[in-house]
Design a protein around this motif. Structure first.
Motif, PDB file in Angstrom:
ATOM      1  N   LEU A  16       0.816  -1.205   0.000  1.00 43.98           N
ATOM      2  CA  LEU A  16       0.000   0.000   0.000  1.00 43.98           C
ATOM      3  C   LEU A  16       0.852   1.258   0.000  1.00 43.98           C
ATOM      4  N   SER A  17       1.980   1.227   0.725  1.00 43.03           N
ATOM      5  CA  SER A  17       2.871   2.386   0.763  1.00 43.03           C
ATOM      6  C   SER A  17       3.453   2.660  -0.610  1.00 43.03           C
ATOM      7  N   VAL A  18       3.882   1.595  -1.279  1.00 42.31           N
ATOM      8  CA  VAL A  18       4.464   1.766  -2.614  1.00 42.31           C
ATOM      9  C   VAL A  18       3.431   2.299  -3.593  1.00 42.31           C
ATOM     10  N   ILE A  19       2.196   1.756  -3.533  1.00 44.98           N
ATOM     11  CA  ILE A  19       1.135   2.231  -4.423  1.00 44.98           C
ATOM     12  C   ILE A  19       0.854   3.709  -4.175  1.00 44.98           C
ATOM     13  N   ALA A  20       0.804   4.091  -2.899  1.00 41.41           N
ATOM     14  CA  ALA A  20       0.534   5.488  -2.566  1.00 41.41           C
ATOM     15  C   ALA A  20       1.617   6.405  -3.102  1.00 41.41           C
ATOM     16  N   ILE A  21       2.872   6.001  -2.953  1.00 42.29           N
ATOM     17  CA  ILE A  21       3.988   6.812  -3.445  1.00 42.29           C
ATOM     18  C   ILE A  21       3.917   6.950  -4.959  1.00 42.29           C
ATOM     19  N   CYS A  22       3.604   5.843  -5.642  1.00 47.26           N
ATOM     20  CA  CYS A  22       3.527   5.870  -7.101  1.00 47.26           C
ATOM     21  C   CYS A  22       2.398   6.769  -7.595  1.00 47.26           C
ATOM     22  N   LEU A  23       1.310   6.852  -6.840  1.00 48.94           N
ATOM     23  CA  LEU A  23       0.147   7.618  -7.281  1.00 48.94           C
ATOM     24  C   LEU A  23       0.203   9.088  -6.898  1.00 48.94           C
ATOM     25  N   LEU A  24       1.171   9.483  -6.030  1.00 49.75           N
ATOM     26  CA  LEU A  24       1.249  10.882  -5.600  1.00 49.75           C
ATOM     27  C   LEU A  24       1.352  11.856  -6.771  1.00 49.75           C
ATOM     28  N   PRO A  25       2.280  11.619  -7.732  1.00 47.13           N
ATOM     29  CA  PRO A  25       2.333  12.562  -8.849  1.00 47.13           C
ATOM     30  C   PRO A  25       1.072  12.574  -9.684  1.00 47.13           C
ATOM     31  N   PHE A  26       0.378  11.418  -9.771  1.00 52.76           N
ATOM     32  CA  PHE A  26      -0.873  11.380 -10.525  1.00 52.76           C
ATOM     33  C   PHE A  26      -1.962  12.177  -9.820  1.00 52.76           C
ATOM     34  N   MET A  27      -1.949  12.137  -8.481  1.00 49.78           N
ATOM     35  CA  MET A  27      -2.945  12.884  -7.729  1.00 49.78           C
ATOM     36  C   MET A  27      -2.763  14.384  -7.937  1.00 49.78           C
ATOM     37  N   GLY A  28      -1.473  14.779  -8.001  1.00 47.79           N
ATOM     38  CA  GLY A  28      -1.192  16.186  -8.260  1.00 47.79           C
ATOM     39  C   GLY A  28      -1.668  16.583  -9.635  1.00 47.79           C
ATOM     40  N   ALA A  29      -1.427  15.720 -10.618  1.00 49.50           N
ATOM     41  CA  ALA A  29      -1.878  15.999 -11.978  1.00 49.50           C
ATOM     42  C   ALA A  29      -3.392  16.057 -12.036  1.00 49.50           C
ATOM     43  N   ASN A  30      -4.042  15.222 -11.227  1.00 43.99           N
ATOM     44  CA  ASN A  30      -5.499  15.188 -11.194  1.00 43.99           C
ATOM     45  C   ASN A  30      -6.048  16.514 -10.701  1.00 43.99           C
ATOM     46  N   TYR A  77      -8.217  13.215 -20.190  1.00 45.52           N
ATOM     47  CA  TYR A  77      -7.855  11.976 -19.511  1.00 45.52           C
ATOM     48  C   TYR A  77      -7.935  10.777 -20.456  1.00 45.52           C
ATOM     49  N   LEU A  78      -8.963  10.727 -21.281  1.00 45.45           N
ATOM     50  CA  LEU A  78      -9.236   9.549 -22.081  1.00 45.45           C
ATOM     51  C   LEU A  78      -8.419   9.542 -23.369  1.00 45.45           C
ATOM     52  N   SER A 134     -17.651   7.808 -21.183  1.00 45.43           N
ATOM     53  CA  SER A 134     -17.098   9.131 -21.463  1.00 45.43           C
ATOM     54  C   SER A 134     -16.420   9.742 -20.252  1.00 45.43           C
ATOM     55  N   ARG A 135     -16.473   9.056 -19.124  1.00 51.03           N
ATOM     56  CA  ARG A 135     -15.806   9.549 -17.929  1.00 51.03           C
ATOM     57  C   ARG A 135     -14.471   8.839 -17.745  1.00 51.03           C
ATOM     58  N   ARG A 136     -13.869   9.020 -16.575  1.00 49.51           N
ATOM     59  CA  ARG A 136     -12.522   8.492 -16.356  1.00 49.51           C
ATOM     60  C   ARG A 136     -12.501   6.987 -16.116  1.00 49.51           C
ATOM     61  N   VAL A 137     -13.654   6.348 -15.991  1.00 53.67           N
ATOM     62  CA  VAL A 137     -13.751   4.889 -15.902  1.00 53.67           C
ATOM     63  C   VAL A 137     -14.431   4.388 -17.167  1.00 53.67           C
ATOM     64  N   GLN A 138     -13.727   3.512 -17.895  1.00 48.54           N
ATOM     65  CA  GLN A 138     -14.262   2.991 -19.145  1.00 48.54           C
ATOM     66  C   GLN A 138     -14.336   1.469 -19.116  1.00 48.54           C
ATOM     67  N   GLY A 139     -15.397   0.923 -19.701  1.00 47.33           N
ATOM     68  CA  GLY A 139     -15.477  -0.513 -19.915  1.00 47.33           C
ATOM     69  C   GLY A 139     -14.776  -0.881 -21.208  1.00 47.33           C
ATOM     70  N   ILE A 140     -14.165  -2.071 -21.248  1.00 42.85           N
ATOM     71  CA  ILE A 140     -13.397  -2.509 -22.412  1.00 42.85           C
ATOM     72  C   ILE A 140     -13.911  -3.866 -22.863  1.00 42.85           C
ATOM     73  N   PHE A 141     -14.174  -4.000 -24.151  1.00 41.94           N
ATOM     74  CA  PHE A 141     -14.638  -5.256 -24.731  1.00 41.94           C
ATOM     75  C   PHE A 141     -13.761  -5.557 -25.948  1.00 41.94           C
ATOM     76  N   PRO A 189      -4.181  12.156 -16.848  1.00 43.82           N
ATOM     77  CA  PRO A 189      -4.358  12.203 -18.302  1.00 43.82           C
ATOM     78  C   PRO A 189      -3.554  11.129 -19.014  1.00 43.82           C
ATOM     79  N   LYS A 190      -4.251  10.247 -19.750  1.00 43.38           N
ATOM     80  CA  LYS A 190      -3.657   9.178 -20.560  1.00 43.38           C
ATOM     81  C   LYS A 190      -2.917   8.125 -19.735  1.00 43.38           C
ATOM     82  N   ILE A 191      -3.125   8.104 -18.412  1.00 45.92           N
ATOM     83  CA  ILE A 191      -2.503   7.096 -17.541  1.00 45.92           C
ATOM     84  C   ILE A 191      -3.620   6.395 -16.770  1.00 45.92           C
TER      85      ILE A 191
END
Length: 280
Positions: free
Chosen positions: A5-19, A28-29, A146-153, A222-224
């Protein structure tokens, strides 16, 4: 688990800032003309979790990975996508598996023993095992949302192969004077009707079939994105002939000879394999 969980949190910090900086933007899409590369994160989390570093790294999780038909080997993979439109993409999943293993064992030195029955000199026998294979899955995927969560088929065509071979390095030479040299017990008694095994090729299989998949992606920046998929593969397997090479003393001819014998004919098997693709 805390380490993961610590590693995931560290990895997502820059993404949270971008968000936070881009929360009102619609970039984003993926869009038409974009390229994407998939990376499998499950092996990384397992490595972090157990601390032993024994897991394989890859991306996109190919047909070769964690498939019961394939041997446990080192594995590398790549998942590439090209957006034909905003919602439809071409995708290619490439997997490569490769593995080598060398088994070694001590054996009596026959030459030294003949010269001195009390000799305890030892030599080393070896068995070299080589495994390799590859898979490619080409197909299309449709993205819904059309939002940040997409289904894939998706759906695609599969091609794959694998093979395994064994070769033996025996320390005691086979001669007319020593027609049945000693072999290491740890490698087994590799004599077949008085002939010593030198090479064996088996389990050469080819696969072809169709795949279908369903999954979801969450764009954390965006795009990640982070995502997961489940697929079903219906495939047809073609098994190639297996053979062995041996060496031994031919009593009829009064000399040493090498032989090549077919062990099994080609086989054909159809099957389906539902599999969960790792998060990426």
């Amino acid at each position: 688990m805390k380490k993961i969980l610590s590693v995931i949190a560290i990895c997502l910090l820059p993404f949270m800032g971008a968000n936070a900086q881009n929360k009102n933007r619609e970039d984003y899409l993926p869009k038409q003309g974009d390229w994407a590369i998939g990376v499998d994160v499950i092996p990384l989390l397992k490595c972090i979790g157990d601390g032993h570093g024994n897991e394989n790294f890859g991306g996109g999780t190919p047909f070769t990975k964690d498939n019961s038909d394939f041997y446990l080997t080192s594995d590398a993979s790549f998942l590439v996508k090209y957006m034909m439109t905003d919602n439809v993409a071409l995708r290619a999943n490439l997997g490569f598996m490769f593995g080598t293993n060398k088994q070694r064992g001590y054996v009596q030195d026959d030459k030294a023993f003949i010269q001195d029955p009390l000799s305890e000199d030892k030599l080393i026998d070896a068995c070299n095992i080589n495994t390799n294979g590859a898979s490619i899955n080409l197909g299309l995927e449709y993205r819904k949302g059309s939002r940040r969560v997409q289904g894939i088929f998706g759906a695609g065509i599969l091609f794959a192969f694998q093979n395994r071979s064994y070769s033996y390095d025996w320390a005691n030479e086979m001669t007319t004077a020593n027609q049945r040299p000693s072999v290491s017990p740890s490698l087994g008694n590799h004599y077949i009707n008085g002939y010593r095994l030198t090479e064996r090729k088996s389990d050469g299989n080819f696969y072809t079939g169709l795949t279908g998949s369903i999954g979801v992606e969450w764009f954390v920046a965006p795009k990640i994105s982070l995502g997961a998929e489940v697929n079903l593969t219906a495939y047809y397997m073609f098994g190639t002939q297996s053979y062995t090479k041996t060496e031994g003393y031919n009593t009829s001819l009064g000399k040493l000879e090498e032989r090549t014998d077919l062990d099994s004919p080609a086989t054909k098997v159809s099957a389906s394999a539902p599999r969960a693709l790792a998060a990426h």
